[in-house]
Scaffold this active site. Structure first.
Site, mmCIF file in Angstrom:
data_model
loop_
_atom_site.group_PDB
_atom_site.id
_atom_site.type_symbol
_atom_site.label_atom_id
_atom_site.label_comp_id
_atom_site.label_asym_id
_atom_site.label_seq_id
_atom_site.Cartn_x
_atom_site.Cartn_y
_atom_site.Cartn_z
ATOM 1 N N HIS A 8 -1.786 -0.256 -1.397
ATOM 2 C CA HIS A 8 -1.318 1.133 -1.313
ATOM 3 C C HIS A 8 -0.401 1.363 -2.523
ATOM 4 C CE1 HIS A 8 1.087 4.480 0.357
ATOM 5 N NE2 HIS A 8 0.107 4.661 1.213
ATOM 6 N N CYS A 68 -3.945 7.099 -1.080
ATOM 7 C CA CYS A 68 -2.883 6.424 -1.855
ATOM 8 C C CYS A 68 -3.326 5.053 -2.337
ATOM 9 C CB CYS A 68 -1.588 6.290 -1.057
ATOM 10 S SG CYS A 68 -0.905 7.860 -0.558
#
Ligand code: PMP
Length: 401
Positions: free
Chosen positions: A118, A359
């Site tokens: 992420h 993300c």
């Protein structure tokens, strides 16, 4: 009480359709017990902790510190002073990246992350590397979404200062072999930070068994309120690392000439914490333990297998993330349809999924795609809801050709 009926938010319609909530990797819904804990805090207990010499402050402090012990037990940390409350995974990782780097990372050093992180386990390390003249190295993964541990062995060298990897990928669902990664890193005396944001609500986590050095997660992805997270750190690191933020509570003595710092974990908890949210986290831990982590994992696995089987019956589906060990995240593309269009049409049918890069832009680049549609399940989801999703996809597929 049955699991689903403990979640009042799920019992509603959107656009006159029953809500199907499949965006659990972004945030889970909250059981009534968590909402009640927040309400109870603000109606009976609200006061600032650790400092007040009055009844409410003492009660609130005790409840806050009891939650620290509950988190310690949840992840089997050796000591409760290894549990630091933060605002969430992002703040936990930023804390470590900033503070650890200040103490241990210098010119020419290296930090290893994986290609399936992420952004919040990439950018804080990039910032730290920029600040200290260090370099980021990246562990690649296979088409199925499995990390290449041979590549990790080759990447580690005498300049490596830390390895930062997620326990579970929020886009691919892969459960990474953390104990193996730690074994490899520790054989070179390199510590390991684990981003546990997507693991903590799906499996039992034992930081001693994993032998990791840091473990970070967010409350809001494990049925707790937003605004609270955890940074577990092995005591020996936390003792040596400098404070992340300065302010009240993190000090022992302050003069204009010199400040000395409080003991662990308070050294890393500057200012007034989100006490009500921490008490909500306690209620969420209680919910998970009463439900049983095995029950949660079994239910989610069944839904994932069921949904995957149904999706594979479409002739134009591509699923990203097919590792043998994965959690309840299914990322897919339907024909050439843009994920955003699929998400928008599903939304109009009452189905909440996430679309985009989640993300994790490097994962999208790895596959050469703009994004995916992501359905992610929690313990309260049902087979009937999966059927609704599949029927909806059958209905919208011809519109997107
Ligand atoms: N890491 C992973 C794997 C995540 O899925 C998320 C949340 N999407 C984060 C980190 C960041 O968590 P938060 O936004 O709660 O800080």
């Amino acid at each position: 009480m049955d699991i689903r009926s403990q979640f009042p938010l799920l019992n509603q319609t959107v656009y006159n359709k029953p809500l199907v909530y499949f965006d659990n990797a972004a945030t889970t819904q909250k059981p009534q017990s968590v909402v009640d804990a927040l309400c109870r805090y603000y109606t009976t207990l609200n006061s600032n902790i650790h400092r007040g010499a009055h009844y409410l402050a003492a009660q609130a402090t005790e409840a806050y510190e009891n939650t620290r012990k509950a988190v310690q037990r949840l992840i089997n940390a050796r000591q409760s002073n290894e549990i630091v409350f933060t605002r969430g995974t992002t703040e936990s990782i930023n804390l470590v990246a900033s503070s650890f780097a200040q103490r241990y990372i210098g010119e020419g050093d290296e930090v290893i992350v994986s290609a399936m992180e992420h952004h919040s386990n990439i950018v804080p390390w990039q910032l730290a590397c920029e600040r200290h003249g260090a370099h980021l190295r990246v562990i690649p993964f296979s088409d199925e979404g499995v990390l290449d541990l041979v590549a990790l062995e080759q990447l580690i060298n005498e300049r490596t200062r830390i390895v930062a990897v997620n326990h579970v990928s929020n886009t691919l669902g892969t459960i990474n072999p953390i104990a193996d990664i730690v074994r490899i890193a520790h054989s070179h005396q390199v510590p390991v930070l684990v981003d546990g944001a997507q693991a903590i609500s799906h499996m039992a986590v034992d930081v001693q068994a994993l032998d990791c050095d840091f473990y970070c997660f967010s409350g809001h992805k494990m049925y707790a309120p937003m605004g609270v997270g955890v940074m577990y750190g092995r005591e020996k690191w936390l003792e040596e690392m400098p404070p992340y933020q300065g302010g009240g509570e993190m000090i022992k003595d302050v003069t204009f000439e010199r400040t000395t710092y409080n003991e662990l974990p308070f050294k890393f908890e500057a200012g007034t914490p989100s006490v009500g949210d921490v008490l909500g986290l306690q209620a969420a831990i209680d919910f998970m333990q009463q439900t049983g982590i095995d029950t949660i994992a079994r239910q989610e696995q069944e839904l994932t297998d069921y949904a995957t089987r149904q999706l594979l019956e479409f002739d134009n589906i591509r699923i990203f993330g097919t590792a043998p060990h994965k959690t309840s995240v299914i990322s897919f593309l339907l024909g050439n349809a843009h994920p955003y269009d699929v998400g928008t049409l599903l939304d109009k049918l009452g189905i909440a999924v996430r679309t985009g890069h989640h993300c994790t832009q490097p994962i999208m680049d790895r596959y050469g795609i703009p994004g995916t549609v992501r359905a992610s399940f929690a313990v309260y989801n049902t087979r009937e809801e999966v059927d609704i999703l599949i029927a909806a996809l059958r209905r919208i597929a011809p519109m997107l050709d």
